[in-house]
Design a protein around this motif. Structure first.
Motif, short mmCIF file in Angstrom:
data_model
loop_
_atom_site.label_atom_id
_atom_site.label_comp_id
_atom_site.label_asym_id
_atom_site.label_seq_id
_atom_site.Cartn_x
_atom_site.Cartn_y
_atom_site.Cartn_z
N GLY A 34 -17.41 10.37 38.80
CA GLY A 34 -16.37 9.89 39.35
C GLY A 34 -16.88 8.75 40.16
N GLU A 35 -17.93 8.67 40.63
CA GLU A 35 -18.65 7.60 41.31
C GLU A 35 -18.74 6.47 40.55
OE1 GLU A 35 -22.21 8.99 43.12
OE2 GLU A 35 -21.27 10.50 44.39
N ARG A 36 -19.08 6.56 39.53
CA ARG A 36 -19.49 5.65 38.39
C ARG A 36 -17.97 5.06 38.03
NH1 ARG A 36 -22.70 3.33 34.24
NH2 ARG A 36 -21.60 1.43 33.49
N ALA A 37 -17.08 5.91 38.00
CA ALA A 37 -15.74 5.36 37.61
C ALA A 37 -15.04 4.46 38.66
CB ALA A 37 -14.79 6.47 37.26
N GLU A 38 -15.42 4.82 39.75
CA GLU A 38 -14.75 4.20 41.11
C GLU A 38 -15.59 2.85 40.95
OE1 GLU A 38 -15.23 6.22 44.55
OE2 GLU A 38 -14.43 5.03 45.84
N ALA A 39 -16.72 2.69 40.86
CA ALA A 39 -17.47 1.65 41.02
C ALA A 39 -17.35 0.52 39.86
CB ALA A 39 -19.18 1.74 40.85
N ASP A 40 -16.65 1.11 38.69
CA ASP A 40 -16.26 0.33 37.47
C ASP A 40 -14.69 0.02 37.84
OD1 ASP A 40 -18.57 0.48 36.61
OD2 ASP A 40 -18.37 1.84 35.15
N GLY A 41 -14.06 0.46 38.67
CA GLY A 41 -12.46 0.38 38.70
C GLY A 41 -11.63 1.10 37.73
N GLN A 42 -12.42 2.27 37.27
CA GLN A 42 -11.46 2.95 36.27
C GLN A 42 -11.14 4.32 36.74
OE1 GLN A 42 -10.94 1.46 33.36
NE2 GLN A 42 -12.32 -0.44 33.94
N LYS A 43 -10.87 4.89 36.09
CA LYS A 43 -10.56 6.70 36.08
C LYS A 43 -11.50 7.69 35.46
CE LYS A 43 -6.64 5.61 38.15
NZ LYS A 43 -6.41 5.69 39.50
N PRO A 44 -11.72 8.67 36.30
CA PRO A 44 -12.71 9.45 35.38
C PRO A 44 -12.39 9.88 34.20
CG PRO A 44 -12.43 10.25 37.80
CD PRO A 44 -11.42 9.18 37.48
N ARG A 45 -11.12 10.10 33.79
CA ARG A 45 -10.82 10.34 32.29
C ARG A 45 -11.34 9.21 31.41
NH1 ARG A 45 -5.62 9.09 34.46
NH2 ARG A 45 -4.79 7.30 33.84
N ASP A 46 -11.52 8.28 32.01
CA ASP A 46 -12.05 7.33 30.90
C ASP A 46 -13.51 7.28 30.63
OD1 ASP A 46 -9.68 5.47 31.02
OD2 ASP A 46 -10.30 4.63 32.95
N TYR A 47 -13.97 8.30 30.94
CA TYR A 47 -15.54 8.70 30.98
C TYR A 47 -15.47 10.09 30.36
CZ TYR A 47 -16.17 4.60 33.83
OH TYR A 47 -16.30 3.48 34.47
N ALA A 48 -14.52 10.65 29.48
CA ALA A 48 -14.40 12.05 29.24
C ALA A 48 -15.40 12.27 28.18
CB ALA A 48 -12.77 12.12 28.62
N CYS A 49 -15.75 13.54 28.50
CA CYS A 49 -17.15 13.97 27.54
C CYS A 49 -17.24 15.56 27.15
CB CYS A 49 -18.39 13.32 27.98
SG CYS A 49 -18.78 13.92 29.43
N THR A 50 -17.55 15.98 26.14
CA THR A 50 -17.97 17.12 26.30
C THR A 50 -19.51 17.82 26.89
OG1 THR A 50 -19.04 17.26 23.94
CG2 THR A 50 -16.62 17.49 23.91
N LEU A 51 -19.90 18.80 26.90
CA LEU A 51 -21.18 19.29 27.07
C LEU A 51 -21.60 20.61 26.68
CD1 LEU A 51 -23.47 18.62 29.31
CD2 LEU A 51 -22.27 19.96 30.84
N SER A 52 -22.64 20.64 26.02
CA SER A 52 -23.50 21.97 25.50
C SER A 52 -24.74 21.76 26.22
CB SER A 52 -23.46 21.79 24.19
OG SER A 52 -22.26 21.89 23.50
#
Length: 252
Positions: free
Chosen positions: A97-115
Motif C-alpha cells: 500500500g505504501e508503494r502504491a501510494e508513493a507511485d500514485g497507484q492503487k494496491p490492486r495494481d500490485y496484485a500478487c499471489t503468495l506461497s
C-alpha cells in the motif's frame, strides 16, 4: 544442512510484449544461536495488474523478514500460528500500500499471489493464497501441501492484495521437519503436477532434488535451472512466467 537453488524467469508472452517477469522468490537458510531453518517464499504478480512485479517482490521480502525475526526469537517455527502468518501478510499488504501510494497507484495494481514454506527441526509451517503449489517430502512421503487455488471466475485466482484475503489463506502447521520442499508458480503447474490424481509428478522432482542434494557446485546448478526453465520444451508447455524453488536437506 539445507541446500537450495531458485530462479524466476520471464515467460514467452512477456518476452513478446517486452514486459518484465512478474514472479518473485526468496530462499534463505537461517542459522541462529538457538536453532535455524529454511525460509522460502514465492509470489506471482497478476498479469492484469500493471505493477505486479513490484507487489510480488515486496510480498516475498516482507514475509521472509518477518519469518526470520520469528526464527531468531523462537528458535524454530513450532510456535508460528495462522494468526502470526496473517499479521505478516498484513505487514506485506501495508508495504504494498505504501508503494502504491508513493507511485500514485492503487494496491490492486500490485496484485500478487503468495506461497510460503518455513521449516525448522522443531516444526514447519506452510501457507498459500492463490495458484502455484508447494510440494514436500517427509519420512519418504512426498505430496502436494496445497493444490492451486481457483478464483471466483474462470482462469482467475486469489490474491494477497484483495479484500477479505484472510478467508482465502490456507495454513498448515506440523510439529516436525521436512527433508525436501519445492515451491513453484502456475507457469510450471502442468509439468510439476498430475491433475488427474491431484498429486506431485515425481519424475519431474526426483532428478532435480537429487541434483540439489549431490552437487558440489550449487552456483552452476542454479545457472542450469535458469537454462531449464527457459528451454523450449518448458516454454512450450506454458508462456507464463515461471518460478521454481528447490531445497533439500542433507543429513548431518
Amino acid at each position: 544442512m539445507w541446500r537450495h537453488i531458485a530462479r524466476s524467469v520471464r515467460g514467452a508472452s512477456h518476452e513478446r510484449g517486452n514486459e518484465p517477469c512478474q514472479d518473485s522468490h526468496v530462499a534463505r537458510v537461517v542459522d541462529v544461536d538457538n536453532g535455524g531453518g529454511l525460509i522460502a517464499c514465492i509470489s506471482d504478480g497478476a498479469g492484469s495488474a500493471d505493477h505486479s512485479q513490484h507487489g510480488s517482490r515486496i510480498a516475498c521480502d516482507a514475509i521472509a523478514d518477518k519469518a526470520a525475526q520469528h526464527l531468531a526469537r523462537e528458535g524454530g517455527f513450532h510456535t508460528a500460528s495462522r494468526d502470526d502468518v496473517l499479521v505478516w501478510c498484513d505487514h506485506a499488504r501495508s508495504q504494498i500500500g505504501e508503494r502504491a501510494e508513493a507511485d500514485g497507484q492503487k494496491p490492486r495494481d500490485y496484485a500478487c499471489t503468495l506461497s510460503g514454506a518455513l521449516i525448522s527441526e522443531a516444526g514447519s509451517v506452510f501457507f498459500q493464497i492463490g495458484d502455484g503449489a508447494i510440494v514436500a517430502r517427509r519420512s519418504g512421503c512426498f505430496g502436494v501441501v496445497f493444490w492451486p487455488q481457483s478464483g471466483e471466475y474462470a482462469n482467475s485466482t486469489n490474491f494477497l492484495t484483495q479484500e477479505g484475503y484472510q478467508d482465502r489463506v490456507e495454513f498448515v502447521a506440523l510439529p516436525t521437519a521436512f527433508s525436501e520442499v519445492a515451491l513453484f508458480t502456475d507457469g510450471l503447474e502442468r509439468l510439476a503436477l498430475s491433475f488427474e490424481g491431484q498429486t506431485a509428478h515425481a519424475p519431474f522432482f526426483d532428478p532435480l532434488f537429487q541434483a540439489v542434494r549431490q552437487t558440489d557446485d550449487l552456483a552452476s546448478l542454479n545457472e542450469g535451472l535458469q537454462g531449464f526453465l527457459t528451454s523450449e520444451v518448458v516454454q512450450n508447455r506454458s508462456d507464463d512466467d515461471k518460478t521454481l524453488v528447490l531445497a533439500a536437506k542433507n543429513p548431518g
